[in-house]
Design a protein around this motif. Structure first.
Motif, PDB file in Angstrom:
ATOM      1  N   GLN A  26       0.844  -1.175   0.000  1.00  0.00           N
ATOM      2  CA  GLN A  26       0.000   0.000   0.000  1.00  0.00           C
ATOM      3  C   GLN A  26       0.887   1.234   0.000  1.00  0.00           C
ATOM      4  N   ARG A  27       0.623   2.152  -0.891  1.00  0.00           N
ATOM      5  CA  ARG A  27       1.396   3.388  -0.938  1.00  0.00           C
ATOM      6  C   ARG A  27       1.078   4.273   0.260  1.00  0.00           C
ATOM      7  N   THR A  28      -0.180   4.315   0.622  1.00  0.00           N
ATOM      8  CA  THR A  28      -0.617   5.081   1.778  1.00  0.00           C
ATOM      9  C   THR A  28      -1.602   4.237   2.572  1.00  0.00           C
ATOM     10  N   ILE A  29      -2.019   4.750   3.703  1.00  0.00           N
ATOM     11  CA  ILE A  29      -2.916   4.007   4.566  1.00  0.00           C
ATOM     12  C   ILE A  29      -4.271   3.751   3.910  1.00  0.00           C
ATOM     13  N   VAL A  30      -4.638   4.562   2.935  1.00  0.00           N
ATOM     14  CA  VAL A  30      -5.925   4.400   2.264  1.00  0.00           C
ATOM     15  C   VAL A  30      -5.784   3.834   0.853  1.00  0.00           C
ATOM     16  N   SER A  31      -4.587   3.453   0.458  1.00  0.00           N
ATOM     17  CA  SER A  31      -4.361   2.931  -0.878  1.00  0.00           C
ATOM     18  C   SER A  31      -4.767   1.472  -0.986  1.00  0.00           C
TER      19      SER A  31
END
Length: 121
Positions: free
Chosen positions: A100-105
């Protein structure tokens, strides 16, 4: 943004050992499943072993009992200890990860460049 870097490949004699490493570099939130694949020049890319973020492992029957997969999440590194090597293990070994690139990706795939393993007398 992110890359997987393999190391530890080289040459070994049958029955010998090698230890492959795959280190994740760059910006990312997390890496979940990581795997090692291998491929011969004219062959398909074959799954060797898989490890989850929790450390659960699954091995290809051809390497089970000889290879051991582990990961150090603090170092963002996965290791493949290869023992009792056979000539049939000769291949380019590729590191694979879902991250995941970010926590929401959503989960994305990433591949390393590959490292050559050669087993011969």
């Amino acid at each position: 943004q992110m890359q997987l870097v393999e190391s530890g490949g080289g040459s070994a004699q049958p029955g010998g050992s090698l230890r492959l490493s795959c280190a994740a570099h760059g910006l990312f939130f997390s890496i979940s499943t990581m795997s090692w694949y291998r491929q011969v020049p004219d062959g398909q890319r074959e799954l060797v072993a898989t490890i989850t973020s929790a450390g659960d492992t699954d091995y290809n029957e051809s390497v089970e009992g000889r290879f051991s997969l582990s990961r150090d999440n603090a170092k963002n590194t996965m290791y493949l200890q290869m023992n009792s090597l056979k000539p049939e293990d000769t291949a380019v070994y590729y590191c694979y990860g879902q991250f995941q690139r970010t926590i929401v990706s959503s989960l994305k795939d990433i591949w390393g460049q590959g490292t050559q393993v050669t087993v011969s007398s």
